[in-house]
Design an enzyme around this catalytic site. Structure first.
Site, PDB file in Angstrom:
ATOM      1  N   LYS A  22       0.799  -1.220   0.079  1.00  0.00           N
ATOM      2  CA  LYS A  22      -0.125  -0.063  -0.067  1.00  0.00           C
ATOM      3  C   LYS A  22       0.961   1.227   0.153  1.00  0.00           C
ATOM      4  CE  LYS A  22      -1.565   1.568   4.005  1.00  0.00           C
ATOM      5  NZ  LYS A  22      -1.456   2.831   4.444  1.00  0.00           N
ATOM      6  N   ASN A  23       1.855   1.329   0.801  1.00  0.00           N
ATOM      7  CA  ASN A  23       2.573   2.539   1.154  1.00  0.00           C
ATOM      8  C   ASN A  23       3.465   2.743  -0.099  1.00  0.00           C
ATOM      9  OD1 ASN A  23       1.309   2.756   3.171  1.00  0.00           O
ATOM     10  ND2 ASN A  23       2.532   2.495   4.854  1.00  0.00           N
ATOM     11  N   CYS A 116      -5.060  12.342  12.613  1.00  0.00           N
ATOM     12  CA  CYS A 116      -5.899  11.022  12.757  1.00  0.00           C
ATOM     13  C   CYS A 116      -5.488  10.299  14.203  1.00  0.00           C
ATOM     14  CB  CYS A 116      -5.275  10.136  11.614  1.00  0.00           C
ATOM     15  SG  CYS A 116      -3.792   9.483  11.941  1.00  0.00           S
ATOM     16  N   ARG A 121       0.194  14.564  12.887  1.00  0.00           N
ATOM     17  CA  ARG A 121       0.527  14.269  11.381  1.00  0.00           C
ATOM     18  C   ARG A 121       0.567  15.497  10.615  1.00  0.00           C
ATOM     19  NH1 ARG A 121      -1.544   8.723   9.772  1.00  0.00           N
ATOM     20  NH2 ARG A 121       0.454   8.820   8.262  1.00  0.00           N
ATOM     21  N   ASP A 304       4.660   0.842  12.080  1.00  0.00           N
ATOM     22  CA  ASP A 304       3.480   0.221  11.707  1.00  0.00           C
ATOM     23  C   ASP A 304       3.350  -1.519  12.119  1.00  0.00           C
ATOM     24  OD1 ASP A 304       3.461   1.761   8.416  1.00  0.00           O
ATOM     25  OD2 ASP A 304       2.838   2.478  10.577  1.00  0.00           O
ATOM     26  N   ARG A 396      -8.532  -0.833   4.613  1.00  0.00           N
ATOM     27  CA  ARG A 396      -7.601   0.477   3.972  1.00  0.00           C
ATOM     28  C   ARG A 396      -6.638  -0.190   3.716  1.00  0.00           C
ATOM     29  NH1 ARG A 396      -7.568   5.888   7.230  1.00  0.00           N
ATOM     30  NH2 ARG A 396      -5.915   5.969   5.116  1.00  0.00           N
TER      31      ARG A 396
HETATM   32  C1  EPZ Z   1       4.032   7.027   6.451  1.00  0.00           C
HETATM   33  O1  EPZ Z   1       3.147   8.012   7.004  1.00  0.00           O
HETATM   34  C2  EPZ Z   1       3.169   5.802   6.372  1.00  0.00           C
HETATM   35  N1  EPZ Z   1       2.114   6.070   5.490  1.00  0.00           N
HETATM   36  C3  EPZ Z   1       2.659   5.478   7.508  1.00  0.00           C
HETATM   37  O2  EPZ Z   1       1.977   4.200   7.357  1.00  0.00           O
HETATM   38  C4  EPZ Z   1       3.925   5.111   8.503  1.00  0.00           C
HETATM   39  O3  EPZ Z   1       3.514   4.883   9.698  1.00  0.00           O
HETATM   40  C5  EPZ Z   1       4.818   6.477   8.566  1.00  0.00           C
HETATM   41  O4  EPZ Z   1       5.012   6.830   7.112  1.00  0.00           O
HETATM   42  C6  EPZ Z   1       6.046   6.134   9.387  1.00  0.00           C
HETATM   43  O5  EPZ Z   1       6.762   5.202   8.908  1.00  0.00           O
HETATM   44  C7  EPZ Z   1       2.144   5.989   3.913  1.00  0.00           C
HETATM   45  O6  EPZ Z   1       3.405   5.777   3.506  1.00  0.00           O
HETATM   46  C8  EPZ Z   1       1.078   6.231   3.087  1.00  0.00           C
HETATM   47  P1  EPZ Z   1       5.750  10.540   8.456  1.00  0.00           P
HETATM   48  P2  EPZ Z   1       3.717   9.765   6.953  1.00  0.00           P
HETATM   49  O7  EPZ Z   1       5.739  11.913   7.535  1.00  0.00           O
HETATM   50  O8  EPZ Z   1       4.599   9.910   5.964  1.00  0.00           O
HETATM   51  C9  EPZ Z   1       6.047  13.973  11.795  1.00  0.00           C
HETATM   52  C10 EPZ Z   1       0.094   2.824   7.718  1.00  0.00           C
HETATM   53  O9  EPZ Z   1      -0.440   2.143   8.712  1.00  0.00           O
HETATM   54  N2  EPZ Z   1       5.839  14.795  10.738  1.00  0.00           N
HETATM   55  O10 EPZ Z   1       7.289   9.763   8.111  1.00  0.00           O
HETATM   56  O11 EPZ Z   1       2.394  10.478   7.404  1.00  0.00           O
HETATM   57  C11 EPZ Z   1       4.955  12.921  12.106  1.00  0.00           C
HETATM   58  O12 EPZ Z   1       4.093  13.700  12.810  1.00  0.00           O
HETATM   59  C12 EPZ Z   1       0.522   4.340   7.647  1.00  0.00           C
HETATM   60  O13 EPZ Z   1       0.185   2.318   6.672  1.00  0.00           O
HETATM   61  C13 EPZ Z   1       6.104  16.145  10.906  1.00  0.00           C
HETATM   62  O14 EPZ Z   1       6.190  16.628  12.080  1.00  0.00           O
HETATM   63  O15 EPZ Z   1       4.589   9.702   8.364  1.00  0.00           O
HETATM   64  C14 EPZ Z   1       5.436  11.732  12.540  1.00  0.00           C
HETATM   65  O16 EPZ Z   1       5.562  12.088  13.911  1.00  0.00           O
HETATM   66  C15 EPZ Z   1       0.233   4.814   9.240  1.00  0.00           C
HETATM   67  N3  EPZ Z   1       5.857  17.007  10.021  1.00  0.00           N
HETATM   68  C16 EPZ Z   1       6.789  11.635  11.950  1.00  0.00           C
HETATM   69  O17 EPZ Z   1       7.059  12.752  11.361  1.00  0.00           O
HETATM   70  C17 EPZ Z   1       5.819  16.754   8.672  1.00  0.00           C
HETATM   71  O18 EPZ Z   1       5.666  17.490   7.722  1.00  0.00           O
HETATM   72  C18 EPZ Z   1       6.776  10.584  11.033  1.00  0.00           C
HETATM   73  O19 EPZ Z   1       5.852  10.858   9.995  1.00  0.00           O
HETATM   74  C19 EPZ Z   1       5.862  15.340   8.353  1.00  0.00           C
HETATM   75  C20 EPZ Z   1       5.949  14.413   9.458  1.00  0.00           C
END
Ligand code: EPZ
Length: 417
Positions: A22-23, A116, A121, A304, A396
């Site tokens: 998915k990701n 969420c 996020r 995850d 999902r």
């Molecule tokens: C991706 O989400 C994945 N989703 C998530 O999988 C996964 O848990 C996550 O990466 C971490 O590995 C997809 O790839 C579609 P991040 P993402 O930006 O990109 C902070 C699932 O279950 N952050 O790496 O949204 C954020 O708050 C999902 O398949 C900022 O502060 O995660 C978090 O604490 C859930 N500012 C950390 O970074 C930003 O601009 C990591 O988030 C972006 C992120």
């Protein structure tokens, strides 16, 4: 809405084919916007989130078709630069259209994805990087409004190795003028998969998989035919299921090297694991050993897989600590696991798990994608019947999970609420 009814205690034995990731699929399908014409994607998982992203791409003017895990996207009619709230709120990864829109349309109006269940996020790092490449970006009435006559390569330092942030900025840089260096980039396999796709389209992205990604902008990209990599989190979920039920499962069409941290921790917990090129065979232990885990950006233990591993630890023979360092609120599943008899206490970003001899079935509520997977796993191990409500969360990110589990001996069925 459906629920899953599970009668636990059955060891799982047999073979499971792992679906496409998915990701990896989400950013790769969005990257079709970067070229004019028809692109074809094989091994796309049949999931709600994939349907959501295809709906959004159609809203932007592309023509999308999905048939038996093959997606074709014709971007000839791509003309709209707005991703509306009603589409983005259903799936926050929709924010991935932001940079392709600016790169190709020179403007974008994308609804800010809300928070969420697992955390606020924010997408501030996506926006900061786009700004560094010369875009004007404002937040108005819940929308990100970005414009850029052209995008210019620049050096970008990410405060956090954000996965979709790295993906978004790669897609801005690939058509920018000049060289972009993304430092502290995310290193997940899905980042490498997107970079490989962009390079196949005619881009020049180097260093994906390391924390420094260098992109030499090109003037245009071409449509392609490509295949989506296997889902490492689905693979890890089934590894946990085998370990939990003292089962013996072979997972095929997967990529073991994408989940070394999970395999290492499952082996410490007592699982016997044999690795093939594209397969993993897992034999669950008689006694599960307690193991401490800290979730970290790749190649660390994936957040995850945190909820799924907690279920395994809830049946281990001692005390374990799981620290969640990526998201600020990713222990929602704990209260539901406690209903099934797990002995877990949360303090800040750490959960202390005291293993119990058994879990007992009960009705529980899914709250987010991976939490719902952990409740299914708990039901498979618990004595008696477990009913998991609100399984749309599960749909999902897992393709026909009840069918896959039933085929290896689980007593599980989907019933209407
Ligand atoms: C991706 O989400 C994945 N989703 C998530 O999988 C996964 O848990 C996550 O990466 C971490 O590995 C997809 O790839 C579609 P991040 P993402 O930006 O990109 C902070 C699932 O279950 N952050 O790496 O949204 C954020 O708050 C999902 O398949 C900022 O502060 O995660 C978090 O604490 C859930 N500012 C950390 O970074 C930003 O601009 C990591 O988030 C972006 C992120």
């Amino acid at each position: 809405m459906d629920k899953m009814r599970i009668t636990g205690g059955k060891p799982l034995n047999g073979t499971v084919k792992i679906s496409g990731s998915k990701n990896a699929a989400l950013p790769i399908l969005v990257s079709s916007l970067l070229a004019d014409g028809v692109s074809t994607y094989h091994n796309v998982p049949n999931l709600m989130d994939i349907a959501s992203i295809l709906r959004l791409l159609e809203h932007l003017g592309a023509e999308c078709r999905m048939e038996d895990h093959v997606v074709t996207i014709d971007t000839t009619g791509f003309s709209n630069h707005e991703a509306p709230y009603e589409l983005v709120r259903k799936m926050r990864a929709s924010v991935l259209v932001l940079c392709p829109l600016v790169a190709r349309m020179k403007k974008a109006r994308v609804s800010l994805p809300g928070g969420c269940a697992i955390g606020a996020r924010p997408v501030n790092l996506h926006i900061k990087g786009l700004h560094r490449m010369g875009a004007q970006v404002e937040l108005n009435h819940g929308y990100i409004e970005a414009t850029a006559k052209k995008l210019t390569g620049n050096e970008i330092f990410l405060d956090l190795p954000t996965v979709t942030g790295t993906e978004n900025l790669m897609m801005a840089a690939v058509l920018a003028e000049g060289v972009t260096i993304i430092r502290n980039a995310a290193r997940e396999p899905e980042i490498i998969a997107l970079a490989d796709t962009l390079n196949q389209m005619g881009g020049n992205v180097q260093g994906a998989g390391t924390s420094v990604i260098t992109v030499h902008g090109v003037s245009s990209l071409n449509p392609i035919t490509t295949r989506i990599i296997a889902d490492r989190i689905e693979t890890g979920t089934f590894i946990a299921a085998a370990a939990l039920t003292r089962g013996n499962i072979t997972l095929t069409e997967c990529t073991p090297q994408h989940l070394s941290a999970v395999i290492h921790k499952a082996q410490l917990a007592g699982a016997q694991i044999e690795l093939g090129n594209d397969s993993v065979t897992v034999k669950g232990p008689e006694t599960i050993k307690s193991v401490d885990v800290k979730t970290l950006p790749y190649p660390g233990f994936p957040t995850d897989m945190q909820a799924q591993f907690m279920v395994l630890m809830s049946l281990a023979s001692g005390l374990s600590i799981i620290s969640e360092t990526v998201f600020e609120n990713r222990f929602i599943h704990v209260s539901e696991l406690r209903r099934l008899g797990a002995d877990v206490v949360v303090s800040g970003n750490a959960a202390m798990i005291k293993g119990v001899p058994k879990l007992s079935g009960a009705p529980v509520m899914a709250t987010d994608l991976r939490a719902s997977a952990s409740l299914i796993l708990a039901g498979l191990a618990a004595e008696g019947v477990t009913e998991v409500h609100r399984v749309y969360h599960l749909d999902r990110g897992y393709e026909k999970i009840e069918k896959k589990f039933a085929e290896i001996g689980a007593q599980i069925e989907r019933v209407p609420e």
